[in-house]
Design a protein around this motif. Sequence first.
Motif, PDB file in Angstrom:
ATOM      1  N   PRO A  14      12.548   9.723  -1.227  1.00 39.16           N
ATOM      2  CA  PRO A  14      11.220   9.576  -0.628  1.00 39.16           C
ATOM      3  C   PRO A  14      11.268   8.817   0.699  1.00 39.16           C
ATOM      4  CG  PRO A  14      11.136   9.090  -2.974  1.00 39.16           C
ATOM      5  CD  PRO A  14      12.585   9.185  -2.613  1.00 39.16           C
ATOM      6  N   TYR A  15      10.326   9.134   1.565  1.00 37.16           N
ATOM      7  CA  TYR A  15      10.193   8.410   2.830  1.00 37.16           C
ATOM      8  C   TYR A  15       8.734   8.465   3.248  1.00 37.16           C
ATOM      9  CZ  TYR A  15      10.052  13.031   5.089  1.00 37.16           C
ATOM     10  OH  TYR A  15       9.716  14.317   5.440  1.00 37.16           O
ATOM     11  N   LEU A  16       8.383   7.655   4.232  1.00 35.24           N
ATOM     12  CA  LEU A  16       7.032   7.704   4.774  1.00 35.24           C
ATOM     13  C   LEU A  16       7.047   7.330   6.256  1.00 35.24           C
ATOM     14  CD1 LEU A  16       6.293   4.472   4.939  1.00 35.24           C
ATOM     15  CD2 LEU A  16       5.574   4.791   2.596  1.00 35.24           C
ATOM     16  N   GLN A  17       5.989   7.706   6.940  1.00 35.41           N
ATOM     17  CA  GLN A  17       5.827   7.435   8.358  1.00 35.41           C
ATOM     18  C   GLN A  17       4.395   6.994   8.622  1.00 35.41           C
ATOM     19  OE1 GLN A  17       7.441  11.490   9.409  1.00 35.41           O
ATOM     20  NE2 GLN A  17       8.456  10.353  11.053  1.00 35.41           N
ATOM     21  N   PHE A  18       4.233   5.929   9.410  1.00 39.25           N
ATOM     22  CA  PHE A  18       2.919   5.411   9.752  1.00 39.25           C
ATOM     23  C   PHE A  18       2.539   5.882  11.148  1.00 39.25           C
ATOM     24  CE2 PHE A  18       4.561   2.420   6.657  1.00 39.25           C
ATOM     25  CZ  PHE A  18       3.452   2.154   5.850  1.00 39.25           C
ATOM     26  N   GLY A  19       1.315   6.359  11.265  1.00 39.30           N
ATOM     27  CA  GLY A  19       0.802   6.739  12.584  1.00 39.30           C
ATOM     28  C   GLY A  19      -0.100   5.644  13.132  1.00 39.30           C
ATOM     29  N   GLU A  20      -0.235   5.584  14.445  1.00 35.88           N
ATOM     30  CA  GLU A  20      -1.101   4.594  15.057  1.00 35.88           C
ATOM     31  C   GLU A  20      -2.577   4.901  14.847  1.00 35.88           C
ATOM     32  OE1 GLU A  20      -0.032   4.174  19.107  1.00 35.88           O
ATOM     33  OE2 GLU A  20       1.971   3.350  18.673  1.00 35.88           O
ATOM     34  N   PHE A  55       3.031  14.219   1.049  1.00 32.10           N
ATOM     35  CA  PHE A  55       1.773  13.506   0.838  1.00 32.10           C
ATOM     36  C   PHE A  55       1.221  13.037   2.176  1.00 32.10           C
ATOM     37  CE2 PHE A  55       4.957  10.170   0.744  1.00 32.10           C
ATOM     38  CZ  PHE A  55       4.384   9.144   1.489  1.00 32.10           C
ATOM     39  N   THR A  56      -0.072  12.762   2.176  1.00 33.27           N
ATOM     40  CA  THR A  56      -0.729  12.218   3.359  1.00 33.27           C
ATOM     41  C   THR A  56      -1.940  11.414   2.913  1.00 33.27           C
ATOM     42  OG1 THR A  56      -1.692  12.746   5.520  1.00 33.27           O
ATOM     43  CG2 THR A  56      -2.221  14.227   3.705  1.00 33.27           C
ATOM     44  N   GLY A  57      -2.329  10.448   3.744  1.00 34.23           N
ATOM     45  CA  GLY A  57      -3.467   9.611   3.409  1.00 34.23           C
ATOM     46  C   GLY A  57      -3.742   8.620   4.515  1.00 34.23           C
ATOM     47  N   ALA A  58      -4.560   7.639   4.230  1.00 36.41           N
ATOM     48  CA  ALA A  58      -4.931   6.625   5.210  1.00 36.41           C
ATOM     49  C   ALA A  58      -4.420   5.267   4.760  1.00 36.41           C
ATOM     50  CB  ALA A  58      -6.450   6.588   5.393  1.00 36.41           C
ATOM     51  N   TYR A  59      -4.230   4.394   5.729  1.00 37.78           N
ATOM     52  CA  TYR A  59      -3.815   3.026   5.431  1.00 37.78           C
ATOM     53  C   TYR A  59      -4.577   2.067   6.333  1.00 37.78           C
ATOM     54  CZ  TYR A  59      -0.993   2.831   9.727  1.00 37.78           C
ATOM     55  OH  TYR A  59      -0.592   2.817  11.028  1.00 37.78           O
ATOM     56  N   GLU A  60      -4.634   0.780   5.921  1.00 36.48           N
ATOM     57  CA  GLU A  60      -5.279  -0.248   6.718  1.00 36.48           C
ATOM     58  C   GLU A  60      -4.372  -1.474   6.764  1.00 36.48           C
ATOM     59  OE1 GLU A  60      -9.076  -1.103   5.030  1.00 36.48           O
ATOM     60  OE2 GLU A  60      -9.987   0.784   5.703  1.00 36.48           O
ATOM     61  N   THR A  61      -4.270  -2.093   7.929  1.00 34.78           N
ATOM     62  CA  THR A  61      -3.485  -3.309   8.073  1.00 34.78           C
ATOM     63  C   THR A  61      -4.326  -4.379   8.750  1.00 34.78           C
ATOM     64  OG1 THR A  61      -2.581  -2.610  10.213  1.00 34.78           O
ATOM     65  CG2 THR A  61      -1.283  -2.096   8.250  1.00 34.78           C
ATOM     66  N   GLU A  62      -4.037  -5.629   8.408  1.00 37.09           N
ATOM     67  CA  GLU A  62      -4.627  -6.791   9.058  1.00 37.09           C
ATOM     68  C   GLU A  62      -3.605  -7.917   8.939  1.00 37.09           C
ATOM     69  OE1 GLU A  62      -8.489  -9.790   8.886  1.00 37.09           O
ATOM     70  OE2 GLU A  62      -8.390  -8.028   7.593  1.00 37.09           O
ATOM     71  N   GLY A  63      -2.921  -8.207  10.035  1.00 35.86           N
ATOM     72  CA  GLY A  63      -1.802  -9.136   9.937  1.00 35.86           C
ATOM     73  C   GLY A  63      -0.713  -8.500   9.090  1.00 35.86           C
ATOM     74  N   LEU A  64      -0.317  -9.186   8.032  1.00 38.12           N
ATOM     75  CA  LEU A  64       0.668  -8.641   7.094  1.00 38.12           C
ATOM     76  C   LEU A  64       0.007  -8.025   5.861  1.00 38.12           C
ATOM     77  CD1 LEU A  64       3.476 -11.357   7.252  1.00 38.12           C
ATOM     78  CD2 LEU A  64       3.426  -9.115   8.352  1.00 38.12           C
ATOM     79  N   ARG A  65      -1.303  -7.937   5.866  1.00 35.82           N
ATOM     80  CA  ARG A  65      -2.011  -7.274   4.776  1.00 35.82           C
ATOM     81  C   ARG A  65      -1.919  -5.765   4.951  1.00 35.82           C
ATOM     82  NH1 ARG A  65      -1.982 -11.205   1.229  1.00 35.82           N
ATOM     83  NH2 ARG A  65      -2.764 -13.142   2.143  1.00 35.82           N
ATOM     84  N   LEU A  66      -1.735  -5.063   3.855  1.00 34.40           N
ATOM     85  CA  LEU A  66      -1.577  -3.603   3.909  1.00 34.40           C
ATOM     86  C   LEU A  66      -2.165  -2.980   2.657  1.00 34.40           C
ATOM     87  CD1 LEU A  66      -0.283  -0.943   5.018  1.00 34.40           C
ATOM     88  CD2 LEU A  66       1.800  -1.607   3.784  1.00 34.40           C
ATOM     89  N   THR A  67      -3.004  -2.000   2.834  1.00 35.66           N
ATOM     90  CA  THR A  67      -3.558  -1.246   1.708  1.00 35.66           C
ATOM     91  C   THR A  67      -3.514   0.240   2.022  1.00 35.66           C
ATOM     92  OG1 THR A  67      -5.810  -1.500   2.578  1.00 35.66           O
ATOM     93  CG2 THR A  67      -5.091  -3.078   0.906  1.00 35.66           C
ATOM     94  N   PHE A  68      -3.296   1.032   0.966  1.00 34.38           N
ATOM     95  CA  PHE A  68      -3.268   2.485   1.089  1.00 34.38           C
ATOM     96  C   PHE A  68      -4.487   3.078   0.399  1.00 34.38           C
ATOM     97  CE2 PHE A  68       1.235   1.360   1.434  1.00 34.38           C
ATOM     98  CZ  PHE A  68       1.628   2.103   2.525  1.00 34.38           C
ATOM     99  N   LYS A  69      -5.073   4.074   1.020  1.00 35.66           N
ATOM    100  CA  LYS A  69      -6.134   4.860   0.400  1.00 35.66           C
ATOM    101  C   LYS A  69      -5.493   5.912  -0.507  1.00 35.66           C
ATOM    102  CE  LYS A  69      -9.179   2.615   2.792  1.00 35.66           C
ATOM    103  NZ  LYS A  69     -10.047   1.614   2.155  1.00 35.66           N
ATOM    104  N   PRO A  70      -6.267   6.526  -1.417  1.00 35.20           N
ATOM    105  CA  PRO A  70      -5.706   7.570  -2.273  1.00 35.20           C
ATOM    106  C   PRO A  70      -5.042   8.675  -1.463  1.00 35.20           C
ATOM    107  CG  PRO A  70      -7.855   6.907  -3.070  1.00 35.20           C
ATOM    108  CD  PRO A  70      -7.663   6.210  -1.764  1.00 35.20           C
TER     109      PRO A  70
END
Length: 273
Positions: free
Chosen positions: A187-193, A206-221
């Motif tokens: 498995p691998y993944l890539q983050f877009g800006e 797979f594809t989805g959305a993510y959110e970052t704030e500092g070192l906080r990171l969450t993935f959407k379904p």
Amino acid sequence: MIKPVILSLSACLVLVACGPAPTETSVPTQPLTQSPTAQTDTAAAPDKSNSANSLDWAGEYKGVVPCADCEGIETSLTLNMDQSYQLSTIYLGKDATAFKQQGQFEWDANGSVIRLLNQKDGPALYKVGENQLFQLDIQGQVISGDLAENYKLKKQNKTEPTLTGVRWKLTEIMGQRVAATEPDMTPYLQFGEDGRVSGFAGCNQFTGAYETEGLRLTFKPMATTEKACLNASVEQQFLTTLQGVDNYSLNDSGLAFYKARTAALLRFSEAQP
């Protein structure tokens, strides 16, 4: 016989006139204090913020601290969210070889000082400040004197590596190394800006959305393709684990995902082109 009576009456009148002013003794004066309920309602809530829970402390810190028999000790200390550390020291003017140690660290009860556990050589206590570490003496006190400023390690603000623009290949899941396969189904993944993430889970894309704030990171379904897989256990574990991530670390060792301050859930390395 009348005269003594008049004198006595006059004396009484003088005593009354000169005595203290009368007070209302029927209603006792109460101190102006709040009731327990009022005190509870108006008292400010205790401030429980500390270095451990309010500072962005994870990262690499560097500095050259004083040395008794060398030109200085070039020190690099990396703190990770899972409370592991990597320490590298070079004794300048003596030996250019870096002495490296690693292990776990713990916070004190106030959440302001860390102790490097199983430290074999050198200081083990550091006070954590905003983007800096203060080396403490063996009694846990801040070092004072003319050289006090030299006992600080500054946090390094690196622009590289970056989270985006890199293909991150899974190397470890829940503490277990990912076995190599032929053909490579890792498995691998890539983050877009643009806040989107995509990748390969071991069988399906797979594809989805993510959110970052500092070192906080969450993935959407995530949305995935529906290709049938002979062995979907790794894929399912990978995708499920992603949903539990809430922070990450990124350094020269690679990318790691965490939940709170537990051990790393997932580790990745930069895939070679």
